[in-house]
Design an enzyme around this catalytic site. Structure first.
Site, PDB file in Angstrom:
ATOM      1  CD  GLU A  68      -2.631  -1.133   2.551  1.00 55.95           C
ATOM      2  OE1 GLU A  68      -4.044  -1.980   2.278  1.00 55.95           O
ATOM      3  OE2 GLU A  68      -2.191  -0.912   3.335  1.00 55.95           O
ATOM      4  CB  CYS A 104       2.780   6.712   4.089  1.00 54.44           C
ATOM      5  SG  CYS A 104       3.302   5.360   5.021  1.00 54.44           S
ATOM      6  CB  CYS A 162       7.215  -6.401   8.057  1.00 52.38           C
ATOM      7  SG  CYS A 162       8.536  -5.827   9.164  1.00 52.38           S
ATOM      8  CB  CYS A 171       6.075  -4.862  15.698  1.00 52.07           C
ATOM      9  SG  CYS A 171       7.833  -4.507  15.235  1.00 52.07           S
ATOM     10  CB  CYS A 217       2.863  -3.995  13.369  1.00 51.07           C
ATOM     11  SG  CYS A 217       2.819  -3.604  11.574  1.00 51.07           S
ATOM     12  N   GLY A 245       6.634  -2.873   6.002  1.00 53.23           N
ATOM     13  CA  GLY A 245       8.088  -3.249   5.894  1.00 53.23           C
ATOM     14  C   GLY A 245       9.065  -2.372   6.710  1.00 53.23           C
ATOM     15  CD  GLU A 246      13.472  -1.481   9.666  1.00 47.41           C
ATOM     16  OE1 GLU A 246      12.547  -1.495  10.661  1.00 47.41           O
ATOM     17  OE2 GLU A 246      14.223  -0.807   8.999  1.00 47.41           O
ATOM     18  CB  SER A 251       9.731   5.165   9.947  1.00 49.01           C
ATOM     19  OG  SER A 251       9.436   4.611  11.316  1.00 49.01           O
ATOM     20  CB  SER A 281       9.001   2.062  15.143  1.00 45.63           C
ATOM     21  OG  SER A 281       8.682   2.579  14.228  1.00 45.63           O
ATOM     22  CG  LEU A 282      11.732   4.229  21.820  1.00 46.47           C
ATOM     23  CD1 LEU A 282      12.938   3.713  21.496  1.00 46.47           C
ATOM     24  CD2 LEU A 282      11.879   5.641  22.453  1.00 46.47           C
ATOM     25  CG  HIS A 283       6.391   1.356  19.011  1.00 45.65           C
ATOM     26  ND1 HIS A 283       5.797   2.487  18.827  1.00 45.65           N
ATOM     27  CD2 HIS A 283       6.699   0.830  17.984  1.00 45.65           C
ATOM     28  CE1 HIS A 283       5.628   2.696  17.315  1.00 45.65           C
ATOM     29  NE2 HIS A 283       6.257   1.636  17.048  1.00 45.65           N
ATOM     30  CG  ASN A 307      -5.019   3.384  13.839  1.00 45.35           C
ATOM     31  OD1 ASN A 307      -5.974   4.210  14.117  1.00 45.35           O
ATOM     32  ND2 ASN A 307      -3.835   3.732  13.790  1.00 45.35           N
ATOM     33  CB  CYS A 359       0.128   4.517  11.925  1.00 47.29           C
ATOM     34  SG  CYS A 359       1.663   3.821  12.317  1.00 47.29           S
TER      35      CYS A 359
HETATM   36  S1  SF4 Z   1       6.099  -1.987  12.902  1.00 47.51           S
HETATM   37 FE1  SF4 Z   1       7.194  -1.801  10.972  1.00 47.51          FE
HETATM   38  S2  SF4 Z   1       8.985  -3.020  11.610  1.00 47.51           S
HETATM   39 FE2  SF4 Z   1       7.331  -3.762  13.260  1.00 47.51          FE
HETATM   40  S3  SF4 Z   1       6.401  -5.586  12.083  1.00 47.51           S
HETATM   41 FE3  SF4 Z   1       5.316  -3.591  11.474  1.00 47.51          FE
HETATM   42  S4  SF4 Z   1       5.998  -3.005   9.775  1.00 47.51           S
HETATM   43 FE4  SF4 Z   1       7.709  -4.346  10.538  1.00 47.51          FE
END
Ligand code: SF4
Length: 374
Positions: A95, A108, A115, A119, A122, A175-176, A207, A229-231, A306, A349
């Protein structure tokens, strides 16, 4: 005779395009002209590239192609956010999301089909991993968005007549990006190149979940604005929410941020922090964040979670997000709460779902990550 798989010109970074032109006996200025046709005039028909010379156009028609990913679905939310679901082959899709704001148009962009980093909060991570996108598939998202918006006659205060409507790019889609490093860097070079998209480094943000060695390489090869992306404010919690933390824990991630800053176009790193009810949103978490980042110039972007089908988390209550923000502000930090955009088309997001098939590759990728690479 046409090549079996001629190179996709959208994926050739400036040096590669110059090499391609030289390989066909063309002078360097031809590469600049061709780049402008491709990325500024957004042309995909070599016969319309009238200043290139007939023989070179004939060469391009036979030995090159110009192709962005096919569009599977095109949806626009009530707030103007527009999402394209793009074909990544073999049943996979990625996307790209256009977010118009008062003074800018942001795209974006995705870097992988799925990915592998998994996470916990996610939607993309839950789908698994299929493959890295090629440079042409990454650049093709920006090419397609600019072209489509121009063709639709999009109007906005920042859009000059006939100019590209996308003014900012964020590599925050599926993706990363630092796992697909070479293809992403080639795409970034095109985003920044004056003969291609000509965006300033301040207007391009990457990011990452924290692939430490690649943050150093990004500083050397394409130092755009950095978001992390700390979280979570401590290793125990981050190991659970962002599993790559088990390979690159917080202390090494903070060191990498400090090393990156002298190369960055902005004098701060943005830390993204998804707000999860009862998980990472307590006052002690804010206090730990302040302690963790005390000597890292930074800003915080708090992201209301979300929810997606099957997710184990809920969004923090609005008042708790506000008090978390105030605690950071009282400690001297800039902290914003991300506005939720495109809710009605799942473009917010963590909702970039796409479609991902072939999850066997996910398990392979997870083993690679667990082994300490990349
Ligand atoms: S937050 Fe980013 S790095 Fe983590 S699973 Fe989702 S897309 Fe991958």
């Amino acid at each position: 005779m046409p090549d079996a798989t001629p190179p996709n010109l959208l994926g050739l970074a400036p040096a590669a395009l110059a090499g391609y032109c030289a390989g066909h006996g063309e002078k360097p200025f031809r590469a600049r002209q061709l780049s402008q046709w491709l990325h500024q005039r957004l042309e995909d028909d070599v016969d319309r590239m009238t200043d290139l010379g007939k023989a070179f156009r004939a060469t391009l028609a036979t030995h090159a192609r110009i192709a962005a990913p096919d569009v599977i679905r095109d949806s626009t939310a009530s707030d103007g956010t527009r999402k394209w679901l793009l074909d990544a082959g073999n049943g996979n899709a990625v996307e790209a999301v256009y977010i118009p704001e008062d003074d800018r148009g942001t795209l974006c962009i995705s870097s992988q089909a799925g990915c592998a980093l998994d996470c916990a909060f996610c939607s993309t991570g839950k789908q698994g991993f299929n493959r890295n996108l090629a440079t042409a598939e990454i650049v093709g998202q920006l090419w397609h968005a600019n072209r489509t918006l121009l063709a639709d006659g999009v109007t906005a205060p920042w859009v000059e007549a006939g100019r590209a409507p996308i003014t900012n790019v964020v590599m925050m889609g599926m993706g990363e990006p630092l796992v697909n490093f070479d293809n992403v860097v080639a795409a970034l070079q095109l985003f920044l190149d004056d003969n291609a998209y000509g965006l300033s480094r301040r207007r391009v943000t990457l990011s990452t979940s924290g692939i430490v060695p690649m943050i150093d390489r990004l500083a050397a090869e394409a130092p755009v604005a950095l978001a992390v992306s700390l979280h979570a404010p401590n290793d125990a919690l981050r190991d659970r929410l962002v599993p790559i933390n088990r390979v690159h824990p917080l202390a090494s991630l903070m060191d990498a941020c400090r090393r990156y800053l002298p190369h960055a176009p902005r004098d701060f790193v943005t830390f993204e922090y998804v707000m999860l009810d009862g998980v990472n949103d307590a006052p002690e978490h804010a206090a730990q964040l302040v302690e963790l980042t005390r000597d890292v110039p930074c800003k915080f972007n708090l992201i209301p979670f979300n929810a997606f089908p099957g997710s184990e988390f809920r969004v923090s209550p609005r008042e708790r997000i506000a008090s978390f923000r105030k605690q950071l502000q009282d400690a001297g930090y800039t902290a914003t709460i991300r506005k939720t955009r495109g809710d009605d088309i799942d473009a917010a997001c963590g909702q970039l779902a796409g479609q991902v098939q072939d999850r066997t590759k996910r398990r392979l990728a997870t083993r690679i990550v667990a082994a300490g690479a990349p």
